[in-house]
Write a protein that holds these residues in place. Structure first.
Motif, PDB file in Angstrom:
ATOM      1  N   VAL A 122      -5.059   9.156   4.134  1.00 36.58           N
ATOM      2  CA  VAL A 122      -3.874   8.533   3.529  1.00 36.58           C
ATOM      3  C   VAL A 122      -2.809   8.386   4.612  1.00 36.58           C
ATOM      4  CG1 VAL A 122      -2.126   8.704   1.720  1.00 36.58           C
ATOM      5  CG2 VAL A 122      -4.404   9.683   1.353  1.00 36.58           C
ATOM      6  N   PRO A 123      -2.314   7.161   4.870  1.00 35.37           N
ATOM      7  CA  PRO A 123      -1.331   6.974   5.946  1.00 35.37           C
ATOM      8  C   PRO A 123       0.046   7.511   5.580  1.00 35.37           C
ATOM      9  CG  PRO A 123      -1.717   4.900   4.816  1.00 35.37           C
ATOM     10  CD  PRO A 123      -2.694   5.886   4.233  1.00 35.37           C
ATOM     11  N   GLU A 124       0.893   7.669   6.576  1.00 28.61           N
ATOM     12  CA  GLU A 124       2.244   8.163   6.380  1.00 28.61           C
ATOM     13  C   GLU A 124       3.048   7.202   5.497  1.00 28.61           C
ATOM     14  OE1 GLU A 124       6.071   9.715   9.040  1.00 28.61           O
ATOM     15  OE2 GLU A 124       4.275   8.911  10.009  1.00 28.61           O
ATOM     16  N   GLY A 125       3.819   7.767   4.573  1.00 30.93           N
ATOM     17  CA  GLY A 125       4.635   6.947   3.689  1.00 30.93           C
ATOM     18  C   GLY A 125       3.877   6.329   2.545  1.00 30.93           C
ATOM     19  N   SER A 126       2.628   6.745   2.367  1.00 31.34           N
ATOM     20  CA  SER A 126       1.798   6.199   1.300  1.00 31.34           C
ATOM     21  C   SER A 126       1.319   7.326   0.395  1.00 31.34           C
ATOM     22  CB  SER A 126       0.604   5.444   1.884  1.00 31.34           C
ATOM     23  OG  SER A 126      -0.098   4.745   0.878  1.00 31.34           O
ATOM     24  N   GLU A 127       0.826   6.944  -0.766  1.00 32.63           N
ATOM     25  CA  GLU A 127       0.317   7.908  -1.746  1.00 32.63           C
ATOM     26  C   GLU A 127      -0.995   7.392  -2.313  1.00 32.63           C
ATOM     27  OE1 GLU A 127       1.449   9.659  -6.210  1.00 32.63           O
ATOM     28  OE2 GLU A 127       2.826   8.332  -5.127  1.00 32.63           O
ATOM     29  N   ALA A 128      -1.990   8.259  -2.399  1.00 37.56           N
ATOM     30  CA  ALA A 128      -3.284   7.901  -2.985  1.00 37.56           C
ATOM     31  C   ALA A 128      -3.404   8.516  -4.364  1.00 37.56           C
ATOM     32  CB  ALA A 128      -4.428   8.381  -2.099  1.00 37.56           C
ATOM     33  N   TRP A 156       0.812  -1.213   0.000  1.00 39.23           N
ATOM     34  CA  TRP A 156       0.000   0.000   0.000  1.00 39.23           C
ATOM     35  C   TRP A 156       0.854   1.275   0.000  1.00 39.23           C
ATOM     36  CZ3 TRP A 156      -5.474   0.378  -0.082  1.00 39.23           C
ATOM     37  CH2 TRP A 156      -6.123  -0.872  -0.132  1.00 39.23           C
ATOM     38  N   LYS A 157       2.049   1.203  -0.604  1.00 40.69           N
ATOM     39  CA  LYS A 157       2.853   2.408  -0.736  1.00 40.69           C
ATOM     40  C   LYS A 157       2.171   3.408  -1.663  1.00 40.69           C
ATOM     41  CE  LYS A 157       7.252   0.074   0.110  1.00 40.69           C
ATOM     42  NZ  LYS A 157       8.540  -0.381  -0.488  1.00 40.69           N
TER      43      LYS A 157
END
Length: 326
Positions: A278-284, A235-236
């Motif tokens: 959107v969580p930290e270290g991830s991109e939507a 989920w990056k």
């Protein structure tokens, strides 16, 4: 295995199972038409030739479709592990197999295997779409068939609904899903999902009333209705491409390996509202229909620099967002 990897990013496990996957694929041989040689029958003492519970199951058709999906997974694994020879083998095999599959099984208005003489099988049509074996020129005939045939078990019904979303028939997909599961959901005696559409004499196999395979409809709601699916391992990077399919509102949240991902989608008189975490270290990567001319993100008008088909794309990093499209 690939679905596991794309959610977890666990390359070590992929490396461990890789050779075994190839050994299994090699068990299946191709006939003179370029499709699978049948390995067994129900009467064969060496195994159980199983396609689904229920009636009118075109097993040979289904086995060929599962094989193609397995090839696709193996190709992805080969690319990940930097196995160029096997990547080329899988790519070539998939290309040739798709041609042979359609030449052998497409009958002009349905897919059907050599010796299958029963009523049209909805499962086989749907899985051809999900696997990518059926091109768009066949969608009209397949959709027509899925409007009338209801032989799939709760397990295979997931793929019927998924095919309808992939063909752009999401509204009917949800109508069918609701119709099929309504008696199960409304059952006063059991609060869980059944192995078959009913219990006891109306059930299948062991007649379990708490069966994991019947939860496929929930994945449809998360992946297609709310539009959440990982684009990169762990989920990056993930997709947000909601398709409400006639609903006015949908909401889900998921504890991914990257952290909590949450989305709430609402139709409005002017367009669409999306609340996103959107969580930290991830991109939507958020998909907004091109027809929505104005897009506000946290109150600021934003223009898209990228499009894909009928969608404008917006890339969002860690944070919470209020998106309004109109």
């Amino acid at each position: 295995f690939w679905n596991y990897y794309i959610n977890t990013g666990d390359q070590e496990t992929i490396a461990k199972v890789y050779d075994g996957v190839k050994r299994y694929l090699d068990v299946w041989k191709l006939d003179e038409n370029g499709v699978l040689v049948k390995r067994m029958t129900d009467a064969d003492s060496k195994g159980w030739y199983w396609g689904d519970w229920g009636t009118n199951i075109d097993k040979d058709l289904l086995m060929n479709e599962w094989y193609y999906l397995a090839l696709k997974g193996y190709k992805n694994m080969s690319e990940l592990l930097e196995k160029p020879d096997q990547t080329q083998w899988a790519t070539r095999r998939m290309k040739d197999f798709k041609v042979a599959f359609n030449k052998t099984f497409w009958k002009g208005n349905e897919y059907r295997s050599y010796h299958y003489k029963d009523d049209k099988d909805d499962r086989g049509q749907a899985l051809a779409v999900v696997a990518g074996l059926a091109d768009t020129d066949k969608y009209k005939a397949i959709y027509k068939l899925l409007k009338t045939q209801e032989y799939a078990s709760p397990y295979m019904e997931k793929y019927v609904c998924e095919a309808l979303f992939l063909m752009g028939k999401s509204k009917y997909g949800l109508e069918r899903l609701k119709k099929r599961f309504q008696p199960m959901v409304d059952n006063k005696e059991h609060t869980t999902l059944f192995e078959g559409w009913g219990v006891r004499k109306n059930g299948y196999g062991g007649g379990s009333t708490n069966h994991a395979w019947s939860g496929g409809g929930l994945t449809i709601l998360a992946q297609y209705v709310c539009g959440l699916y990982p684009l990169e391992p762990a989920w990056k990077k993930f997709r947000v491409k909601p398709d409400l399919g006639g609903l006015g509102f949908a909401e889900t949240s998921n504890e991914t390996i990257a952290g909590k991902v949450a989305v709430k989608v609402s139709k409005t008189k002017l367009g669409l509202k999306i609340a996103l975490t959107v969580p930290e270290g991830s991109e939507a990567l958020v998909y907004i229909p091109v027809k929505e001319k104005i897009v506000l993100i946290n109150g600021q008008k934003v223009n898209s620099k990228e499009t894909e088909g009928a969608y404008k794309l917006y890339s969002l990093q860690r944070g919470t967002y209020k998106i309004e499209a109109k």
